[in-house]
Design a protein around this motif. Structure first.
Motif, PDB file in Angstrom:
ATOM      1  N   SER A  16      37.849  47.629  32.952  1.00 28.64           N
ATOM      2  CA  SER A  16      37.944  46.822  34.172  1.00 28.64           C
ATOM      3  C   SER A  16      37.879  45.331  33.879  1.00 28.64           C
ATOM      4  O   SER A  16      38.154  44.515  34.752  1.00 28.64           O
ATOM      5  CB  SER A  16      36.784  47.183  35.100  1.00 28.64           C
ATOM      6  N   GLY A  17      37.488  44.971  32.649  1.00 30.81           N
ATOM      7  CA  GLY A  17      37.297  43.554  32.328  1.00 30.81           C
ATOM      8  C   GLY A  17      35.901  43.077  32.680  1.00 30.81           C
ATOM      9  O   GLY A  17      35.556  41.929  32.415  1.00 30.81           O
ATOM     10  N   ILE A  72      39.493  32.136  32.060  1.00 37.21           N
ATOM     11  CA  ILE A  72      38.086  31.732  32.055  1.00 37.21           C
ATOM     12  C   ILE A  72      37.750  30.908  33.293  1.00 37.21           C
ATOM     13  O   ILE A  72      36.808  31.205  34.007  1.00 37.21           O
ATOM     14  CB  ILE A  72      37.760  30.923  30.771  1.00 37.21           C
ATOM     15  N   CYS A  73      38.554  29.871  33.552  1.00 40.05           N
ATOM     16  CA  CYS A  73      38.222  28.980  34.669  1.00 40.05           C
ATOM     17  C   CYS A  73      39.046  29.272  35.914  1.00 40.05           C
ATOM     18  O   CYS A  73      38.716  28.803  37.000  1.00 40.05           O
ATOM     19  CB  CYS A  73      38.388  27.532  34.239  1.00 40.05           C
ATOM     20  N   GLY A  74      40.147  29.995  35.765  1.00 35.34           N
ATOM     21  CA  GLY A  74      40.986  30.336  36.927  1.00 35.34           C
ATOM     22  C   GLY A  74      41.976  29.248  37.320  1.00 35.34           C
ATOM     23  O   GLY A  74      42.704  29.409  38.295  1.00 35.34           O
ATOM     24  N   SER A  78      37.942  26.090  40.853  1.00 38.71           N
ATOM     25  CA  SER A  78      38.404  27.403  41.325  1.00 38.71           C
ATOM     26  C   SER A  78      37.383  28.040  42.257  1.00 38.71           C
ATOM     27  O   SER A  78      37.752  28.637  43.266  1.00 38.71           O
ATOM     28  CB  SER A  78      38.625  28.356  40.143  1.00 38.71           C
ATOM     29  N   GLY A  79      36.102  27.939  41.887  1.00 42.31           N
ATOM     30  CA  GLY A  79      35.072  28.681  42.614  1.00 42.31           C
ATOM     31  C   GLY A  79      35.227  30.173  42.344  1.00 42.31           C
ATOM     32  O   GLY A  79      36.185  30.602  41.685  1.00 42.31           O
ATOM     33  N   ALA A  80      34.283  30.941  42.844  1.00 37.79           N
ATOM     34  CA  ALA A  80      34.353  32.397  42.645  1.00 37.79           C
ATOM     35  C   ALA A  80      35.372  33.000  43.611  1.00 37.79           C
ATOM     36  O   ALA A  80      35.541  32.500  44.721  1.00 37.79           O
ATOM     37  CB  ALA A  80      32.987  33.007  42.876  1.00 37.79           C
ATOM     38  N   PRO A  81      36.073  34.051  43.210  1.00 40.36           N
ATOM     39  CA  PRO A  81      36.969  34.735  44.148  1.00 40.36           C
ATOM     40  C   PRO A  81      36.148  35.307  45.315  1.00 40.36           C
ATOM     41  O   PRO A  81      34.991  35.679  45.119  1.00 40.36           O
ATOM     42  CB  PRO A  81      37.565  35.872  43.314  1.00 40.36           C
ATOM     43  N   PRO A  82      36.737  35.372  46.517  1.00 43.16           N
ATOM     44  CA  PRO A  82      35.990  35.911  47.658  1.00 43.16           C
ATOM     45  C   PRO A  82      35.463  37.317  47.361  1.00 43.16           C
ATOM     46  O   PRO A  82      36.188  38.139  46.807  1.00 43.16           O
ATOM     47  CB  PRO A  82      37.041  35.960  48.784  1.00 43.16           C
ATOM     48  N   GLY A  83      34.220  37.532  47.723  1.00 41.15           N
ATOM     49  CA  GLY A  83      33.631  38.864  47.565  1.00 41.15           C
ATOM     50  C   GLY A  83      33.152  39.188  46.170  1.00 41.15           C
ATOM     51  O   GLY A  83      32.610  40.259  45.927  1.00 41.15           O
ATOM     52  N   TRP A  84      33.352  38.248  45.213  1.00 43.84           N
ATOM     53  CA  TRP A  84      32.950  38.538  43.829  1.00 43.84           C
ATOM     54  C   TRP A  84      31.445  38.429  43.672  1.00 43.84           C
ATOM     55  O   TRP A  84      30.813  37.569  44.264  1.00 43.84           O
ATOM     56  CB  TRP A  84      33.633  37.556  42.871  1.00 43.84           C
ATOM     57  N   ASN A  85      30.859  39.300  42.907  1.00 41.90           N
ATOM     58  CA  ASN A  85      29.494  39.066  42.431  1.00 41.90           C
ATOM     59  C   ASN A  85      29.370  39.571  40.995  1.00 41.90           C
ATOM     60  O   ASN A  85      30.207  40.340  40.533  1.00 41.90           O
ATOM     61  CB  ASN A  85      28.423  39.651  43.356  1.00 41.90           C
ATOM     62  N   GLU A 144      38.333  39.613  34.997  1.00 40.14           N
ATOM     63  CA  GLU A 144      38.241  40.964  35.551  1.00 40.14           C
ATOM     64  C   GLU A 144      39.577  41.347  36.165  1.00 40.14           C
ATOM     65  O   GLU A 144      40.221  40.522  36.813  1.00 40.14           O
ATOM     66  CB  GLU A 144      37.126  41.014  36.607  1.00 40.14           C
ATOM     67  N   ARG A 145      39.945  42.573  35.952  1.00 40.73           N
ATOM     68  CA  ARG A 145      41.270  43.018  36.395  1.00 40.73           C
ATOM     69  C   ARG A 145      41.460  42.778  37.898  1.00 40.73           C
ATOM     70  O   ARG A 145      42.525  42.370  38.357  1.00 40.73           O
ATOM     71  CB  ARG A 145      41.437  44.498  36.061  1.00 40.73           C
ATOM     72  N   ALA A 146      40.405  42.985  38.664  1.00 38.28           N
ATOM     73  CA  ALA A 146      40.504  42.871  40.128  1.00 38.28           C
ATOM     74  C   ALA A 146      40.781  41.437  40.581  1.00 38.28           C
ATOM     75  O   ALA A 146      41.298  41.229  41.678  1.00 38.28           O
ATOM     76  CB  ALA A 146      39.215  43.381  40.762  1.00 38.28           C
ATOM     77  N   HIS A 147      40.436  40.450  39.756  1.00 37.63           N
ATOM     78  CA  HIS A 147      40.556  39.052  40.198  1.00 37.63           C
ATOM     79  C   HIS A 147      41.465  38.204  39.312  1.00 37.63           C
ATOM     80  O   HIS A 147      41.560  36.992  39.515  1.00 37.63           O
ATOM     81  CB  HIS A 147      39.170  38.407  40.261  1.00 37.63           C
TER      82      HIS A 147
END
Ligand code: ZN
Length: 258
Positions: free
Chosen positions: A97-98, A124-126, A79-86, A112-115
């Motif tokens: 917010s999670g 967990i892994c997406g 999956s990798g991290a969602p764009p812009g996530w930190n 997290e709710r945003a992603h």
């Protein structure tokens, strides 16, 4: 007296055999034609046979937490991290917010709710979650819209959050030798993060997700004797205090000038 115990044992064994017979009948009835062979082999070998395919899969992963840890991290790498996530912690106003509230909780962007990726995806892994919470679509039926976790990721998450629960397994992996001193492990030995989590939060926040998860998984875990653990924690606390003093010193100096 011995006769009573013998009677009790035989009645208990009969009850167990009957329960297993019913469980096996139910499992056979509900088992799809395609099913992971290793899971079925284990289910049939249990003292209490799990009565449904789902329970058989859960029982399999519970017995293999290290395999689950590896798999969850491998799936997350897909999956990798969602764009812009930190990696961030929740402030008081962001409790729903999670976001994790402490650096001790492994970062999980898809919780997290945003992603969040929604129904049919593991939080967990997406990655997509399939029938019975399995991680591959063996049945060609597409993502399971009722699933929000892989069965393996549930076990990995528990392991990452409470690795002490698998101390026996980790001791065996280390051939019962202390990870810190190399000496024999005593009964009071404890599970330790080689790189402490406060240091991960402080110094490794830039490590890309999901490589970050390795700090909660097997690569960063060791079992060490309690005395060695106390000494390591004390050294870490001294290091933290020294770093805090060093960071504050310029401010103090500038305060003196002002
Ligand atoms: Zn997953």
């Amino acid at each position: 007296m011995i006769g009573c115990i013998g009677l009790f044992m035989s009645s208990w064994q009969e009850q167990k055999a009957e329960r297993n017979r019913l469980a096996l009948a139910r499992l056979t009835r509900t088992l799809p034609q395609i099913f992971p062979a290793s899971v079925l082999r284990r289910a049939l070998g249990r003292p209490f046979v799990p009565p449904t395919p789902r329970l058989a899969i859960d029982s399999y992963w519970r017995a293999h937490p290290l395999r689950a840890d590896r798999l969850a991290r491998a799936l997350a790498a897909k999956s990798g991290a969602p764009p812009g996530w930190n990696w961030q912690l929740a402030s008081d106003s962001e409790r729903d917010s999670g976001l994790p509230t402490t650096f001790r909780t492994p970062p999980a962007p898809y919780r997290e709710r945003a992603h969040a990726r929604g129904p049919g995806f593991c939080c967990i892994c997406g990655q997509p979650a399939y029938r019975f919470g399995w991680h591959a679509d063996l049945w060609q039926s597409g993502p399971n819209k009722n699933a929000a976790w892989h069965s393996a990721c549930v076990v990995a998450w528990q392991f990452w959050n409470a690795p002490g629960g698998e101390a026996r397994l980790l001791r065996r992996l280390q051939a019962r030798r202390c990870g810190q001193t190399g000496g024999r492990l005593w009964r009071d030995a404890e599970v330790d993060h080689r790189v402490p989590l406060f240091q991960v939060w402080r110094e490794c926040r830039g490590v890309p997700w999901p490589r970050l998860l390795g700090f909660w998984g097997l690569p960063n875990l060791q079992v060490i004797n309690r005395i060695a653990h106390a000494a390591k924690c004390a050294a870490e606390a001294r290091q933290r205090a020294a770093e805090t003093t060093t960071r504050m010193a310029p401010n103090l100096r500038s305060g003196e000038v002002v």
